[in-house]
Design a protein around this motif. Sequence first.
Motif, PDB file in Angstrom:
ATOM      1  N   MET A   3       4.678  -5.340   4.706  1.00  0.00           N
ATOM      2  CA  MET A   3       3.640  -4.571   3.997  1.00  0.00           C
ATOM      3  C   MET A   3       2.535  -5.517   3.553  1.00  0.00           C
ATOM      4  SD  MET A   3       2.608  -1.606   2.905  1.00  0.00           S
ATOM      5  CE  MET A   3       4.081  -0.620   3.167  1.00  0.00           C
ATOM      6  N   LYS A   4       1.296  -5.191   3.889  1.00  0.00           N
ATOM      7  CA  LYS A   4       0.205  -6.110   3.585  1.00  0.00           C
ATOM      8  C   LYS A   4      -0.043  -6.228   2.088  1.00  0.00           C
ATOM      9  CE  LYS A   4      -4.492  -7.443   4.744  1.00  0.00           C
ATOM     10  NZ  LYS A   4      -5.712  -7.148   5.519  1.00  0.00           N
ATOM     11  N   ASN A   5      -0.157  -5.084   1.398  1.00  0.00           N
ATOM     12  CA  ASN A   5      -0.462  -5.094  -0.039  1.00  0.00           C
ATOM     13  C   ASN A   5       0.566  -4.266  -0.792  1.00  0.00           C
ATOM     14  OD1 ASN A   5      -3.244  -6.401   0.122  1.00  0.00           O
ATOM     15  ND2 ASN A   5      -3.540  -4.612   1.447  1.00  0.00           N
ATOM     16  N   ILE A   6       1.182  -4.872  -1.800  1.00  0.00           N
ATOM     17  CA  ILE A   6       2.106  -4.154  -2.660  1.00  0.00           C
ATOM     18  C   ILE A   6       1.607  -4.247  -4.095  1.00  0.00           C
ATOM     19  CG2 ILE A   6       4.433  -4.136  -3.637  1.00  0.00           C
ATOM     20  CD1 ILE A   6       5.540  -4.884  -0.963  1.00  0.00           C
ATOM     21  N   ILE A   7       1.594  -3.100  -4.779  1.00  0.00           N
ATOM     22  CA  ILE A   7       1.165  -3.012  -6.173  1.00  0.00           C
ATOM     23  C   ILE A   7       2.356  -2.553  -6.993  1.00  0.00           C
ATOM     24  CG2 ILE A   7      -0.396  -1.909  -7.817  1.00  0.00           C
ATOM     25  CD1 ILE A   7      -2.293  -1.388  -5.427  1.00  0.00           C
ATOM     26  N   ILE A   8       2.688  -3.300  -8.025  1.00  0.00           N
ATOM     27  CA  ILE A   8       3.766  -2.895  -8.933  1.00  0.00           C
ATOM     28  C   ILE A   8       3.135  -2.383 -10.223  1.00  0.00           C
ATOM     29  CG2 ILE A   8       5.820  -3.621 -10.181  1.00  0.00           C
ATOM     30  CD1 ILE A   8       6.242  -5.774  -8.127  1.00  0.00           C
ATOM     31  N   GLY A   9       3.299  -1.105 -10.460  1.00  0.00           N
ATOM     32  CA  GLY A   9       2.704  -0.461 -11.635  1.00  0.00           C
ATOM     33  C   GLY A   9       1.544   0.420 -11.227  1.00  0.00           C
ATOM     34  N   LEU A  44     -10.682   0.995   1.542  1.00  0.00           N
ATOM     35  CA  LEU A  44     -11.025  -0.120   2.425  1.00  0.00           C
ATOM     36  C   LEU A  44     -10.147  -0.166   3.668  1.00  0.00           C
ATOM     37  CD1 LEU A  44     -11.542  -2.880  -0.313  1.00  0.00           C
ATOM     38  CD2 LEU A  44     -13.322  -1.717   1.006  1.00  0.00           C
ATOM     39  N   GLY A  45      -9.262   0.835   3.820  1.00  0.00           N
ATOM     40  CA  GLY A  45      -8.427   0.911   5.009  1.00  0.00           C
ATOM     41  C   GLY A  45      -7.276  -0.069   5.028  1.00  0.00           C
ATOM     42  N   GLU A  46      -6.858  -0.527   3.842  1.00  0.00           N
ATOM     43  CA  GLU A  46      -5.806  -1.531   3.746  1.00  0.00           C
ATOM     44  C   GLU A  46      -4.433  -0.876   3.576  1.00  0.00           C
ATOM     45  OE1 GLU A  46      -6.093  -5.112   3.622  1.00  0.00           O
ATOM     46  OE2 GLU A  46      -8.046  -4.670   4.488  1.00  0.00           O
ATOM     47  N   GLU A  47      -3.441  -1.382   4.277  1.00  0.00           N
ATOM     48  CA  GLU A  47      -2.075  -0.913   4.137  1.00  0.00           C
ATOM     49  C   GLU A  47      -1.572  -1.232   2.730  1.00  0.00           C
ATOM     50  OE1 GLU A  47       2.077  -1.381   6.643  1.00  0.00           O
ATOM     51  OE2 GLU A  47       0.890  -3.189   6.202  1.00  0.00           O
ATOM     52  N   THR A  48      -1.120  -0.199   2.001  1.00  0.00           N
ATOM     53  CA  THR A  48      -0.808  -0.383   0.580  1.00  0.00           C
ATOM     54  C   THR A  48       0.418   0.423   0.172  1.00  0.00           C
ATOM     55  OG1 THR A  48      -3.167  -0.672   0.099  1.00  0.00           O
ATOM     56  CG2 THR A  48      -1.712  -0.206  -1.768  1.00  0.00           C
ATOM     57  N   LEU A  49       1.277  -0.226  -0.607  1.00  0.00           N
ATOM     58  CA  LEU A  49       2.431   0.425  -1.203  1.00  0.00           C
ATOM     59  C   LEU A  49       2.345   0.274  -2.714  1.00  0.00           C
ATOM     60  CD1 LEU A  49       5.366   1.636  -1.209  1.00  0.00           C
ATOM     61  CD2 LEU A  49       6.185  -0.723  -0.996  1.00  0.00           C
ATOM     62  N   LEU A  50       2.451   1.407  -3.440  1.00  0.00           N
ATOM     63  CA  LEU A  50       2.501   1.391  -4.894  1.00  0.00           C
ATOM     64  C   LEU A  50       3.929   1.663  -5.352  1.00  0.00           C
ATOM     65  CD1 LEU A  50      -0.583   2.526  -4.259  1.00  0.00           C
ATOM     66  CD2 LEU A  50      -0.559   2.897  -6.722  1.00  0.00           C
ATOM     67  N   ILE A  51       4.399   0.875  -6.314  1.00  0.00           N
ATOM     68  CA  ILE A  51       5.727   1.057  -6.881  1.00  0.00           C
ATOM     69  C   ILE A  51       5.570   1.352  -8.368  1.00  0.00           C
ATOM     70  CG2 ILE A  51       7.960  -0.015  -7.330  1.00  0.00           C
ATOM     71  CD1 ILE A  51       7.413  -1.846  -4.917  1.00  0.00           C
ATOM     72  N   GLU A  52       6.086   2.484  -8.799  1.00  0.00           N
ATOM     73  CA  GLU A  52       5.972   2.903 -10.191  1.00  0.00           C
ATOM     74  C   GLU A  52       7.356   3.209 -10.752  1.00  0.00           C
ATOM     75  OE1 GLU A  52       5.446   3.870 -13.828  1.00  0.00           O
ATOM     76  OE2 GLU A  52       3.755   3.060 -12.685  1.00  0.00           O
ATOM     77  N   LYS A  53       7.690   2.607 -11.892  1.00  0.00           N
ATOM     78  CA  LYS A  53       9.018   2.767 -12.489  1.00  0.00           C
ATOM     79  C   LYS A  53       9.207   4.155 -13.078  1.00  0.00           C
ATOM     80  CE  LYS A  53       9.901   0.567 -16.325  1.00  0.00           C
ATOM     81  NZ  LYS A  53      10.230  -0.508 -17.300  1.00  0.00           N
ATOM     82  N   ASN A  54       8.152   4.706 -13.702  1.00  0.00           N
ATOM     83  CA  ASN A  54       8.278   5.993 -14.385  1.00  0.00           C
ATOM     84  C   ASN A  54       7.311   7.029 -13.818  1.00  0.00           C
ATOM     85  OD1 ASN A  54      10.312   5.148 -16.309  1.00  0.00           O
ATOM     86  ND2 ASN A  54       8.723   3.913 -17.269  1.00  0.00           N
ATOM     87  N   ASP A  55       6.185   7.237 -14.501  1.00  0.00           N
ATOM     88  CA  ASP A  55       5.213   8.244 -14.076  1.00  0.00           C
ATOM     89  C   ASP A  55       3.870   7.605 -13.780  1.00  0.00           C
ATOM     90  OD1 ASP A  55       6.873  10.599 -14.443  1.00  0.00           O
ATOM     91  OD2 ASP A  55       6.686  10.244 -16.592  1.00  0.00           O
TER      92      ASP A  55
END
Length: 452
Positions: A1-7, A22-33
Amino acid sequence: MKNIIIGAGPAGRLAGIELGKLGEETLLIEKNDLGGTCLNKGCMVICALNDIARFLNNKRQYEKLGLISGDIEISYEEIVNKIIKTQKVIHEIDYEENTSLNNEIIYGKAQLTENEVSVGGETWEWENLLIATGGNPFIPNIPGKKYGLTNEDILKLKKVPEKLNIMGGSVIAAEISNIYSSFGSEVNIIARSNFLSELDPEIKDYIVKNLLKNVNIYENTDTKEIQKNKIIVENNGETKEFKGNTFIATGRSPNSEIARKILQDDDFDNRGAIKVNDLMQTSNQNIYAAGDVTGGINLTPVARMEGILAARNMAGYLNKIEYNTIPQSIQLEMDVSFANKTNFDKNKDGNKNKDNDKIINENKETIDISSPGSAGPGGFWKVLTKDTGITKASFDSQTNLLESITAISPSSISDIAYISYLMRTGENISNFDEFVEVHPSTDVFFQIMKYI
């Protein structure tokens, strides 16, 4: 995964949207809401409760003027239910905003190793990592702290407390005191030093006398112990006890523990905040951090700004962050909004939080001017009681550049936002003649500038 965001609070969510655009591959990880503290436990909850508080205060004022009559009862339980229902609607909007840009969202607690992140047994490698895990309430180490309420408990209350003691002298203490005193609670503010010390004394005096007149404020008072239905304090050597629930509003702590395994000790300041450069990078150029986890100015607009800028840099579009003349507000019966011309460095010791509210060049010759608020939407019926607000400004007598401004009025939030922009761009106040405000307005500082 190119970009991972935690929170996926304000910083992470906006970073995801920017990367998606910007067309970037991105994964967001969120613990709650989705939405972070602001939406779920912070400023949006304050907004919702303050709307009700203002309605009740307006109703009382109109009754005193003989305009209306009748009893109103509030259902705190139903207010909480409707806040939660509204939050769910916004969660869906936030989800759609990111997934419509082909971003993936995963819910769960993230675990980090040097180049990997795992959630619930699933693992991804990352090229760029953004840590946007926000902050938690700071709880002083005092006896009985387990009995203290924080912003995370507001929506857990079943009813309005009969008596409420608020530890802290900051913005959140003022906002909570206003809400619950308006709801009928007997409220005490217990400030270890001075209450609202970041504000000009004249502005603070107006707030205390006109906007928090039903709140008891105890300055230079230490909390010795919190009990289940009581707080014990000491002022000038005298011990006092106040019955009721205790709400702790003593600041925020960065939620940075997740990064300890992948960053060096030097990447954290003495409060645990993650240090970043003006590209929002840590000492590892592929690890970024944004929002409250980095310390500094704990405001949602700043977190958004940092998240967007971090995302652009992660995508290779280099931008540097600047903290200059950040507008702020306190939500009370009337909004208190202010902006000071500053140069803020979040990684410079002694220039965090409080110092961002100070004018840096102490050698400037400044002139202070102030004016009472005027009649207009939200302010007309306050004329008879002479509490229409106040505007105070300070400008450099040599350059005619505005250095600071504070306005207490129904329209101050939007007005000060525009004024802060003019301050950032270096607009000379002699050119304010070119500004035409929308009428009717409840602020007169444009006229003040015109006729200095």
